[in-house]
Design a protein around this motif. Structure first.
Motif, mmCIF file in Angstrom:
data_model
loop_
_atom_site.group_PDB
_atom_site.id
_atom_site.type_symbol
_atom_site.label_atom_id
_atom_site.label_comp_id
_atom_site.label_asym_id
_atom_site.label_seq_id
_atom_site.Cartn_x
_atom_site.Cartn_y
_atom_site.Cartn_z
ATOM 1 N N LEU A 62 0.980 -1.174 -0.003
ATOM 2 C CA LEU A 62 -0.041 0.091 0.094
ATOM 3 C C LEU A 62 0.873 1.169 0.105
ATOM 4 N N THR A 63 2.192 1.246 0.594
ATOM 5 C CA THR A 63 2.721 2.468 0.483
ATOM 6 C C THR A 63 3.241 2.721 -0.843
ATOM 7 N N THR A 64 3.548 1.438 -1.677
ATOM 8 C CA THR A 64 3.870 1.805 -2.944
ATOM 9 C C THR A 64 2.679 2.347 -3.807
ATOM 10 N N ARG A 65 1.501 1.870 -3.437
ATOM 11 C CA ARG A 65 0.334 2.097 -4.361
ATOM 12 C C ARG A 65 -0.191 3.662 -3.976
ATOM 13 N N ALA A 66 0.101 3.984 -2.691
ATOM 14 C CA ALA A 66 -0.294 5.209 -2.066
ATOM 15 C C ALA A 66 0.527 6.390 -2.962
ATOM 16 N N GLY A 67 1.977 5.703 -3.349
ATOM 17 C CA GLY A 67 2.530 6.718 -4.023
ATOM 18 C C GLY A 67 2.146 7.131 -5.449
ATOM 19 N N ALA B 292 -3.599 8.468 3.179
ATOM 20 C CA ALA B 292 -3.006 6.909 2.822
ATOM 21 C C ALA B 292 -1.587 6.893 3.477
ATOM 22 N N GLY B 293 -0.758 7.965 3.350
ATOM 23 C CA GLY B 293 0.645 7.880 3.969
ATOM 24 C C GLY B 293 0.427 7.640 5.209
ATOM 25 N N GLU B 294 -0.245 8.570 6.036
ATOM 26 C CA GLU B 294 -0.574 8.596 7.324
ATOM 27 C C GLU B 294 -1.188 7.012 8.015
ATOM 28 N N ASN B 295 -2.147 6.713 7.209
ATOM 29 C CA ASN B 295 -2.738 5.193 7.650
ATOM 30 C C ASN B 295 -1.688 4.395 7.635
ATOM 31 N N VAL B 296 -0.925 4.054 6.621
ATOM 32 C CA VAL B 296 0.033 3.180 6.448
ATOM 33 C C VAL B 296 1.272 3.093 7.644
ATOM 34 N N ARG B 297 1.522 4.577 8.051
ATOM 35 C CA ARG B 297 2.540 4.924 9.027
ATOM 36 C C ARG B 297 1.893 4.100 10.311
ATOM 37 N N GLN B 298 0.604 4.373 10.635
ATOM 38 C CA GLN B 298 -0.181 4.240 11.816
ATOM 39 C C GLN B 298 -0.350 2.469 11.861
ATOM 40 N N ALA B 299 -0.490 1.993 10.585
ATOM 41 C CA ALA B 299 -0.536 0.414 10.625
ATOM 42 C C ALA B 299 0.898 -0.011 10.975
ATOM 43 N N ASP C 183 -3.963 -9.160 23.101
ATOM 44 C CA ASP C 183 -3.509 -7.786 22.764
ATOM 45 C C ASP C 183 -3.238 -7.905 21.400
ATOM 46 N N ALA C 184 -2.577 -8.915 20.959
ATOM 47 C CA ALA C 184 -1.885 -8.950 19.778
ATOM 48 C C ALA C 184 -3.092 -9.170 18.537
ATOM 49 N N THR C 185 -4.060 -9.916 18.997
ATOM 50 C CA THR C 185 -5.196 -10.128 18.001
ATOM 51 C C THR C 185 -5.995 -8.599 17.915
ATOM 52 N N SER C 186 -6.061 -7.987 18.994
ATOM 53 C CA SER C 186 -6.757 -6.631 18.914
ATOM 54 C C SER C 186 -6.015 -5.699 18.096
ATOM 55 N N LEU C 187 -4.599 -5.604 18.109
ATOM 56 C CA LEU C 187 -3.850 -4.677 17.265
ATOM 57 C C LEU C 187 -3.835 -5.151 15.973
ATOM 58 N N LEU C 188 -3.796 -6.165 15.723
ATOM 59 C CA LEU C 188 -3.926 -6.863 14.289
ATOM 60 C C LEU C 188 -5.129 -6.326 13.549
ATOM 61 N N SER C 189 -6.172 -6.560 14.304
ATOM 62 C CA SER C 189 -7.536 -5.983 13.883
ATOM 63 C C SER C 189 -7.578 -4.583 13.520
ATOM 64 N N THR C 190 -6.844 -3.791 14.381
ATOM 65 C CA THR C 190 -6.784 -2.266 13.987
ATOM 66 C C THR C 190 -5.937 -2.170 12.923
ATOM 67 N N VAL C 191 -4.774 -2.878 12.783
ATOM 68 C CA VAL C 191 -3.936 -2.794 11.500
ATOM 69 C C VAL C 191 -4.877 -2.938 10.141
ATOM 70 N N ARG C 192 -5.534 -4.077 10.273
ATOM 71 C CA ARG C 192 -6.287 -4.462 9.197
ATOM 72 C C ARG C 192 -7.499 -3.352 8.778
ATOM 73 N N ALA C 193 -8.041 -2.782 9.918
ATOM 74 C CA ALA C 193 -9.074 -1.524 9.466
ATOM 75 C C ALA C 193 -8.295 -0.513 8.923
ATOM 76 N N LEU C 194 -7.224 -0.192 9.246
ATOM 77 C CA LEU C 194 -6.372 1.031 8.722
ATOM 78 C C LEU C 194 -5.999 0.585 7.297
ATOM 79 N N LEU C 195 -5.559 -0.488 7.065
ATOM 80 C CA LEU C 195 -5.119 -0.936 5.724
ATOM 81 C C LEU C 195 -6.337 -1.058 4.771
ATOM 82 N N ASN C 196 -7.421 -1.480 5.196
ATOM 83 C CA ASN C 196 -8.684 -1.593 4.315
ATOM 84 C C ASN C 196 -9.162 -0.282 4.003
ATOM 85 N N GLY C 197 -9.127 0.663 4.808
ATOM 86 C CA GLY C 197 -9.566 2.133 4.661
ATOM 87 C C GLY C 197 -8.649 2.787 3.550
#
Length: 464
Positions: free
Chosen positions: A287-292, A320-327, A345-359
């Motif tokens: 996504l970093t590549t695609r955002a560029g 997009a760049g900010e979301n990728v950094r947060q992810a 905790d690991a499962t919850s954090l991974l769910s947050t990452v997935r939501a950020l990347l989906n958006g």
């Protein structure tokens, strides 16, 4: 019953032949007998007139009354024993019911049994008094006294029999309550054993995952919290009650089973988290590549189309760049949680990452899709127009099927759709048409038409 009558009297037996003195020679014995008869007769008459201590003999009638009284006493004793036995047996049934059941029916049964107990004590006391009032072994028992004893003992026996019958009827009425109680008692031991086995299985499952290097501290803590419950199960239903013990056993079995299942799945869960970490890290890099690539797309949109066609996409590159950094930050936190085996905790954090990347994926894709659709409608707007008109005509045919005139509920929104399409076509005139407004309008028209079609089919399906 609290008192027990005396044992029946025993008639003395005649002395055995071994206790008799040896006989004298016949001639001497006969002469002594002849000589002693006048003397014995004289002594007997003298004693009778003098009122000596010899036993009085009343004849057959007196002994017959004594025998009848003794028979009545034996019959009463048998009735007393039967009533006492029945009461003891029924008390066990009542205790079985009260150990399990606290319903109004069970409490009423206890109250009725206590009332019967008071009645039993009363008739038992009458019986004991009748026994104590008459000594049937007395040598001078008169016929009248024996008759009175027989009457009183027979009456006591009749009372005992009547109360025994009442007790039997009451015992018969306890059938449903007793059956329910016995069923629960029969469930008790197996339920407690299942709970113990479930706890053992959960403990073994935890030992197994620990051997694989997984600590499972949270599961171990949950299992340890069940230890007091096991103590209460071991103390038994006598201390905590049958119903409470059954409920506790079932709950312990259920919770221990859950712990065991989670422990057995822990290696698989750890593997899934490891896989997700790798997958989401790869996706973030892509996504970093695609955002560029969004900025060149926006540049072309700005160059070729009116501002209304691209203004809402201006924030996509930065967001997009900010979301990728947060992810990526959350991915590092998830890796730390996984290393510490904080699985939740690991499962919850991974769910947050997935939501950020989906958006981010949706926003980046939207820019490219916008350019593709605008290019297509700029080249051939008629294709979009015909697609929308076909949808309207198809809905109109459906609305007229089997009818002479359309239903106003269907015709009105379809007429509105026709007018809305014509107005959208009008926006294409001019030097810089707003193609994006045209596309959003045709999308909205098709959606409105689809709702009318769904309504018609629903109504006709319900009519059949």
């Amino acid at each position: 019953m609290t008192a027990t009558p005396g044992t029946p009297s025993k008639q003395p037996y005649p002395p055995s032949s071994a206790a008799r003195p040896p006989r004298r020679p016949t001639a001497l014995r006969d002469s002594l007998t002849l000589m002693s008869l006048p003397v014995l007769a004289a002594l007997g008459l003298s004693a009778a007139f003098a009122g000596g201590g010899t036993r009085r003999w009343f004849g057959g009638r007196s002994e017959g009354q004594r025998a009848e009284a003794q028979a009545a006493k034996d019959a009463a004793a048998a009735a007393f024993y039967e009533l006492d036995t029945a009461q003891r047996d029924l008390r066990i049934s009542i205790e079985t019911i009260t150990a399990v059941d606290d319903s109004p029916a069970a409490r009423r049964a206890v109250s009725d049994f206590e009332a019967l107990g008071r009645r039993i004590d009363e008739v038992s006391q009458n019986y004991i008094q009748a026994v104590d009032a008459h000594d049937l072994d007395r040598d001078d028992l008169e016929a009248a006294a024996a008759s009175r004893a027989r009457a009183q003992l027979s009456a006591a026996k009749d009372e005992l029999v009547r109360v025994k019958q009442e007790l039997d009827r009451f015992g018969g009425s306890l059938g449903p309550l007793l059956g329910k109680a016995e069923t629960q008692l029969a469930r008790l031991a197996p339920a407690v054993e299942r709970a113990r086995q479930s706890l053992l299985a959960a403990s073994n499952a935890l030992d197994s995952v620990r051997e694989k290097g997984l600590r499972a501290d949270d599961l171990a803590a949950r299992l340890a919290s069940l230890s007091p419950e096991l103590t209460r199960l071991n103390q038994g239903a006598g201390q905590h009650g049958v119903a409470a013990t059954l409920e506790r056993a079932e709950r312990v079995q259920r919770e221990a089973g859950t712990i065991r299942a989670e422990a057995e799945r822990l290696p698989e869960k750890a593997g899934e988290i490891d896989h997700r970490l790798v997958s989401l890290r790869t996706r973030a890099q892509a996504l970093t590549t695609r955002a560029g690539q969004v900025e060149p797309v926006l540049s072309e949109l700005r160059r070729r189309f009116a501002a209304a066609c691209w203004q809402d996409l201006q924030q996509v590159p930065g967001q997009a760049g900010e979301n990728v950094r947060q992810a990526e930050l959350k991915l590092r936190e998830a890796q730390t949680a996984r290393d510490a085996q904080r699985w939740a905790d690991a499962t919850s954090l991974l769910s947050t990452v997935r939501a950020l990347l989906n958006g981010t994926d949706e926003a980046v894709s939207a820019a490219g899709e916008r350019l593709t659709r605008l290019n297509a409608v700029q080249k051939d707007p008629q294709a979009e127009i015909e697609r929308t008109r076909f949808a309207i005509r198809d809905a109109q045919r459906l609305a007229m099927t089997g009818r002479t005139n359309p239903d106003p509920r269907h015709a009105r929104p379809l007429d509105d759709a026709v007018g809305r399409l014509e107005r959208a076509i009008g926006t294409l005139e001019g030097r810089h048409p707003d193609y994006w407004h045209f596309l959003t309008e045709t999308d909205a028209v098709r959606q409105a038409v689809a709702r009318v079609v769904a309504q018609i089919r629903e109504e006709r399906g319900g009519a059949h």
